[in-house]
Structures are given as C-alpha cells and as structure tokens.
Design an enzyme around this catalytic site. Structure first.
Site, short mmCIF file in Angstrom:
data_model
loop_
_atom_site.label_atom_id
_atom_site.label_comp_id
_atom_site.label_asym_id
_atom_site.label_seq_id
_atom_site.Cartn_x
_atom_site.Cartn_y
_atom_site.Cartn_z
N HIS A 53 4.32 31.82 -3.12
CA HIS A 53 4.72 31.73 -4.52
C HIS A 53 6.23 31.50 -4.60
CE1 HIS A 53 1.16 34.04 -6.61
NE2 HIS A 53 0.76 32.98 -5.93
N GLU A 110 8.57 32.88 -6.37
CA GLU A 110 9.42 34.08 -6.39
C GLU A 110 9.58 34.67 -4.98
OE1 GLU A 110 6.61 33.40 -8.11
OE2 GLU A 110 6.41 34.82 -9.77
N CYS A 161 3.34 37.81 -10.55
CA CYS A 161 2.10 38.53 -10.25
C CYS A 161 2.43 39.87 -9.58
CB CYS A 161 1.22 37.68 -9.31
SG CYS A 161 1.87 37.54 -7.62
N CYS A 163 4.56 39.39 -6.32
CA CYS A 163 5.95 38.99 -6.57
C CYS A 163 6.74 40.07 -7.29
CB CYS A 163 5.98 37.67 -7.32
SG CYS A 163 5.35 36.32 -6.29
#
Lengths: 145, 145
Positions: A46, A48, A76, A79
């Site tokens: 992801h 992040e 999420c 993260c």
C-alpha cells in the site's frame, strides 16, 4: 495533498488502485509512494506502508517524529498501525473508506490508549478529487471486466 | 511454532526483540522471518509483515489463501491488518500482547465484518516459551541499560 494526488495518478497509469502518499518533515518532502499491489503481487504494498518505509530509510530511523503523512485515501488497519509504530506526528487524508478506513470510518485506531502513540488526524482534504479518482478507476475496471 | 521460536532466537542474537514467524502451506514452510526493526531501522520490519511479504514473493501472489501464519507473539494492528489483506486462512500465535495485541487482547481486528476477510485465530500455543524469550530479553536489556 496535490503531490499525493500526483502519485495516485501515477498508480492509475500502471493499472494500480490510485492511492498516493507523501511524507513531509520541516516543510520538505521526505518520501513519496503509490500503491503497488498489482505490479509487485505483495499484499502489503500500500502507498502508506511504502512511503513510511522509504522515509525510515531516508532518515535512517524507525522513528518518524516531526513527520506528517499525506494520503489520498483513509488508511486501512495495517497502514494505520504503521503510522502508530513509526510515531508520525499526524496524518492528513482525502477520501474516507467505508470498507476499511481505520482513522474514523470503520473504526479509529489512532485513539487507542493501550497503544504507545496516538497521532493526530485531519480528514477530507481534497476529498472530491481523491475520491473521484478511485470512483472513475473502478468504473472503468468494471467496464473492461 | 517451534520453527517460529528458532527464528525468534535468531532475532535475539542480533539484539532484536525476539519475535519469529513462519508461513505454512500444504504442510510445507513457505517463508520464515524474524523482527528486524533495529538492524534495518524500518518501523514496519516486524516478523509477521516480513514473512507475509516473503510468502507473497515466493508464491507470486498477494493472495495467501491456503496459508497459515505461525508467530511467537500476538500480532499488532499493522500485522493483523496485513493478515487480513493477504487473506491467510488463519493465524496461530504464542504469547499474548497486552500492549498491542489485536487478535483478542487489546482488541480483535480479525472479526470486523466490514473488512473483506476474517481469518481464524488459535492462541496460546507454546505461550510459556514464546513469552519467556521476550521477558528474558527485556530483563537483560534493562540490566545493560
């Protein structure tokens, strides 16, 4: 946030879900990343998480005190956990995520007192632009599918 | 779990908090990792995240269906999120973590219906050995400090 959006647009050109992130310290960009799950086939890739890892590498420290994370979509659980572990001062995000957002939508993991850090959060910055990018991406994907 | 403990012992020899993890599929070890936060200075370098990334790379897929994660300590929010994102079938952990455990102790993120996967969890396997390793590590660290 406009810089994070630029990264999100880059993700889109690579058929990745368009989410972009940057980390700022003392008014300067420390790291930038976009979602790379499809190209890497790594579940954790992801934007992040990647930008936090890049910032740690650049600053040679797992502690990102004094840093602020800007991301186009609400983080999420994974993260959000990474922002807590890395001790970023705060997070600014664009669009909310009703399916996985853990900074206020599904739940708010940033305010759990048992954890050893509680970053501040500002939400909704450029949310239309950030959200529109995702909506268009999934609409196009459904058309192609 | 004994293999995960071997990885945790390896972490300890490198002055890392002794947490080890392995991923099993069809009765075979797919990947193994230990916590590397201090040596890498990357905030996200937890055993679970590293082992998930290794397994995705090995299996060439971000979907770890059919896989089970064994880890000596209850996963934090970030690592629990990573198990959900990677769709591992289930998690077996050793010692509970009262400060950060997100598979039943501080909270249980594996049972959130809004998320698109709910892995099963078995806890307390070899918990004395797993916990003792951590207790001794921190006791020694305080002595040295």
């Amino acid at each position: 946030m406009r810089l994070a959006l630029v990264k999100a647009l880059k993700a889109q050109t690579k058929q990745e879900v368009p989410v972009g992130a940057i980390i700022i310290k003392d008014g300067k960009v420390v790291a930038r990343a976009h979602n790379k799950r499809e190209s890497t086939q790594i579940a954790t890739a992801h934007a992040e998480l990647l930008v936090i890892e890049k910032a740690c590498a650049k600053l040679k420290s797992w502690r990102l005190e004094g840093c602020v994370l800007y991301v186009t979509l609400e983080p999420c659980a994974m993260c959000t956990g990474a922002t807590i572990l890395s001790r970023v001062d705060g997070i600014v995000y664009g669009a909310s995520d009703p399916k996985g957002g853990c900074m206020g939508t599904v739940m708010d993991l940033t305010q759990i007192k048992a954890f050893n850090h509680q970053p501040w959060v500002i939400s909704g910055i450029l949310k239309e632009e950030c959200g529109q990018l995702l909506t268009s991406f999934f609409k196009n994907k459904r058309k192609q599918g």
